[in-house]
Design a protein around this motif. Sequence first.
Motif, PDB file in Angstrom:
ATOM      1  N   SER A  76      16.891  -8.855  -6.227  1.00 51.61           N
ATOM      2  CA  SER A  76      16.633  -7.501  -6.829  1.00 51.61           C
ATOM      3  C   SER A  76      16.761  -6.454  -5.647  1.00 51.61           C
ATOM      4  N   ILE A  77      17.151  -5.372  -6.082  1.00 50.06           N
ATOM      5  CA  ILE A  77      17.453  -4.067  -5.314  1.00 50.06           C
ATOM      6  C   ILE A  77      16.846  -2.868  -6.030  1.00 50.06           C
ATOM      7  N   GLY A  78      16.702  -1.982  -4.961  1.00 45.71           N
ATOM      8  CA  GLY A  78      15.967  -0.789  -5.682  1.00 45.71           C
ATOM      9  C   GLY A  78      15.856   0.372  -4.439  1.00 45.71           C
ATOM     10  N   GLY A  79      15.494   1.458  -4.950  1.00 45.89           N
ATOM     11  CA  GLY A  79      15.374   2.690  -3.844  1.00 45.89           C
ATOM     12  C   GLY A  79      14.414   3.602  -4.635  1.00 45.89           C
ATOM     13  N   GLY A  80      13.890   4.697  -3.712  1.00 50.77           N
ATOM     14  CA  GLY A  80      13.068   5.750  -4.204  1.00 50.77           C
ATOM     15  C   GLY A  80      13.271   6.839  -3.399  1.00 50.77           C
ATOM     16  N   ILE A  81      12.644   8.086  -4.107  1.00 49.33           N
ATOM     17  CA  ILE A  81      12.814   9.115  -3.186  1.00 49.33           C
ATOM     18  C   ILE A  81      11.650  10.066  -3.869  1.00 49.33           C
ATOM     19  N   SER A  82      10.926  10.640  -2.858  1.00 53.32           N
ATOM     20  CA  SER A  82       9.644  11.700  -3.134  1.00 53.32           C
ATOM     21  C   SER A  82      10.129  13.135  -2.665  1.00 53.32           C
ATOM     22  N   VAL A 124       0.819  -1.245   0.056  1.00 52.16           N
ATOM     23  CA  VAL A 124      -0.038  -0.037   0.054  1.00 52.16           C
ATOM     24  C   VAL A 124       0.783   1.210   0.056  1.00 52.16           C
ATOM     25  N   GLU A 125       0.950   1.856  -1.148  1.00 48.86           N
ATOM     26  CA  GLU A 125       1.799   2.991  -1.302  1.00 48.86           C
ATOM     27  C   GLU A 125       0.970   4.080  -2.260  1.00 48.86           C
ATOM     28  N   ASP A 126       1.427   5.357  -2.146  1.00 48.01           N
ATOM     29  CA  ASP A 126       0.960   6.347  -3.190  1.00 48.01           C
ATOM     30  C   ASP A 126       1.942   6.230  -4.408  1.00 48.01           C
ATOM     31  N   ASP A 127       1.708   5.202  -5.393  1.00 54.95           N
ATOM     32  CA  ASP A 127       2.206   4.659  -6.428  1.00 54.95           C
ATOM     33  C   ASP A 127       1.445   4.023  -7.252  1.00 54.95           C
ATOM     34  N   VAL A 128       1.260   4.930  -8.443  1.00 55.35           N
ATOM     35  CA  VAL A 128       0.356   4.486  -9.493  1.00 55.35           C
ATOM     36  C   VAL A 128       0.711   2.936 -10.335  1.00 55.35           C
ATOM     37  N   THR A 129       2.102   2.912 -10.258  1.00 53.34           N
ATOM     38  CA  THR A 129       2.598   1.769 -10.963  1.00 53.34           C
ATOM     39  C   THR A 129       2.072   0.525 -10.344  1.00 53.34           C
ATOM     40  N   LEU A 130       1.805   0.486  -9.245  1.00 49.29           N
ATOM     41  CA  LEU A 130       1.247  -0.802  -8.516  1.00 49.29           C
ATOM     42  C   LEU A 130      -0.227  -1.300  -9.043  1.00 49.29           C
ATOM     43  N   VAL A 176      13.682  -0.641   3.870  1.00 51.61           N
ATOM     44  CA  VAL A 176      13.916   0.218   4.914  1.00 51.61           C
ATOM     45  C   VAL A 176      13.536   1.723   4.485  1.00 51.61           C
ATOM     46  N   PHE A 177      13.165   2.575   5.393  1.00 59.94           N
ATOM     47  CA  PHE A 177      12.686   3.811   5.103  1.00 59.94           C
ATOM     48  C   PHE A 177      13.462   4.979   5.883  1.00 59.94           C
ATOM     49  N   PRO A 178      14.787   5.233   5.227  1.00 57.55           N
ATOM     50  CA  PRO A 178      15.677   6.145   6.029  1.00 57.55           C
ATOM     51  C   PRO A 178      14.905   7.422   6.412  1.00 57.55           C
ATOM     52  N   THR A 179      13.776   7.968   5.679  1.00 51.81           N
ATOM     53  CA  THR A 179      13.207   8.993   5.783  1.00 51.81           C
ATOM     54  C   THR A 179      11.784   8.774   5.331  1.00 51.81           C
ATOM     55  N   SER A 180      10.928   9.653   5.661  1.00 52.68           N
ATOM     56  CA  SER A 180       9.682   9.587   5.343  1.00 52.68           C
ATOM     57  C   SER A 180       9.408   9.873   3.565  1.00 52.68           C
ATOM     58  N   GLN A 181      10.532  10.284   3.279  1.00 51.90           N
ATOM     59  CA  GLN A 181      10.485  10.659   1.676  1.00 51.90           C
ATOM     60  C   GLN A 181      11.418   9.520   0.971  1.00 51.90           C
ATOM     61  N   THR A 182      11.863   8.672   1.509  1.00 53.40           N
ATOM     62  CA  THR A 182      12.855   7.738   0.774  1.00 53.40           C
ATOM     63  C   THR A 182      12.602   6.065   1.267  1.00 53.40           C
ATOM     64  N   TRP A 183      13.116   5.243   0.181  1.00 53.92           N
ATOM     65  CA  TRP A 183      12.939   3.822   0.637  1.00 53.92           C
ATOM     66  C   TRP A 183      14.017   3.220  -0.111  1.00 53.92           C
ATOM     67  N   ILE A 184      14.582   2.004   0.470  1.00 57.01           N
ATOM     68  CA  ILE A 184      15.370   1.277  -0.018  1.00 57.01           C
ATOM     69  C   ILE A 184      15.074  -0.286   0.141  1.00 57.01           C
ATOM     70  N   LYS A 218       7.878  16.646  -2.709  1.00 54.88           N
ATOM     71  CA  LYS A 218       6.695  17.225  -3.002  1.00 54.88           C
ATOM     72  C   LYS A 218       5.662  16.274  -3.874  1.00 54.88           C
ATOM     73  N   LYS A 219       5.611  16.796  -5.051  1.00 49.87           N
ATOM     74  CA  LYS A 219       4.598  16.089  -5.926  1.00 49.87           C
ATOM     75  C   LYS A 219       5.506  15.071  -6.950  1.00 49.87           C
ATOM     76  N   PHE A 220       6.371  15.157  -6.880  1.00 54.77           N
ATOM     77  CA  PHE A 220       7.442  14.157  -7.716  1.00 54.77           C
ATOM     78  C   PHE A 220       8.026  13.180  -7.228  1.00 54.77           C
ATOM     79  N   LYS A 221       7.788  11.891  -7.730  1.00 55.28           N
ATOM     80  CA  LYS A 221       8.378  10.735  -7.226  1.00 55.28           C
ATOM     81  C   LYS A 221       9.292   9.987  -8.107  1.00 55.28           C
ATOM     82  N   VAL A 222      10.625   9.387  -7.802  1.00 54.50           N
ATOM     83  CA  VAL A 222      11.394   8.654  -8.638  1.00 54.50           C
ATOM     84  C   VAL A 222      11.805   7.350  -8.151  1.00 54.50           C
ATOM     85  N   GLY A 223      11.335   6.377  -8.846  1.00 55.79           N
ATOM     86  CA  GLY A 223      11.930   4.917  -8.263  1.00 55.79           C
ATOM     87  C   GLY A 223      12.747   4.254  -9.318  1.00 55.79           C
TER      88      GLY A 223
END
Length: 327
Positions: A293-299, A50-56, A261-269, A301-306
Amino acid sequence: MNRFLTLLVFTLHLSLFTASAQTGTTAYEFMNIPVSAHSAAVGGNNVSMVEDDVTLMFSNPALLSNVSNKTLNFNFMTYMASSTKMSAAFAMQAGERGTWALGAQVLSYGSMTETTAAYEELGSFNATDIALQGGYTYLLSDEWSGGVQGKVLMSNYGEFKSVGLCVDLGLNYYDEEKGFSFGIVAQNVGGQVKTLHEVRQKMPFNLAMGVSKEFANAPIRINIGLQDLTHWKSSYYGLVDGQEISGGKRFWNHISVGAEVFPTSQTWIGLGYNFRRGNEMKVADSSHWAGFSIGGGISIKKFKVGVAYGKYHLASSSLIVNASYSL
């Protein structure tokens, strides 16, 4: 909600009958290649995150209920050799409880040489697989959401073309207080309306479920997924040292595991392992890290990259990049 659950059970029953009744090889296997970097990073086809991620939406349409209004998304993936996969999605809220979305996927295999049976070159042609889809998700209660999406699948290999029609039907349960989520989805329920060689092929049907668990005292989430749950006895996943994979390994081939792991509320690994992928690509007792597999992402404001890295073919590794913006 009872009516929706009844419809889900009926549809799942119908999909199992349809899957068992089809004959021939499976078409549109490109639908098994992940689109979401977040999902790919934790093992592959995650149906409970459950995430604010339309690709799901490409894994479970019921997961759209948490996506921000008017979200536009673009994705790019490097596949084997010169093949690339591009996709896009757009989601918009419909009232207080509904969300609808549109999506498209294009897998291009590049230019290929056309030859006769005697290997005489006739020229070249392009080969592509395409999926167009649209779906709707409804928040059934504070915890339950249900979603359905229709798809048009097309394969274009030179002068040969095929078309398939199918639907995904999914449910998701999410207890925000406990940080627990459960998802189940029947993917690609349908059939071909136009075949490549007048031989009807199976659709890439997949009955999948999964659980995700967040921890109150640590910024960690665990994900466990089960895939291809209608093929326990007849599934065959290849050879290891010239021997057919044993029944025990077949069981594990339905499982994927991942942790975030969520280092901050705007990032994930995230890190994951897909047992089926690892076993299928094992060569000389080594899978060359296939399955991991491995990955990460950052949010921001209104922009998200994974971004996610994995291996989906022995020939090469793959990189998935997602970019989304809430208008």
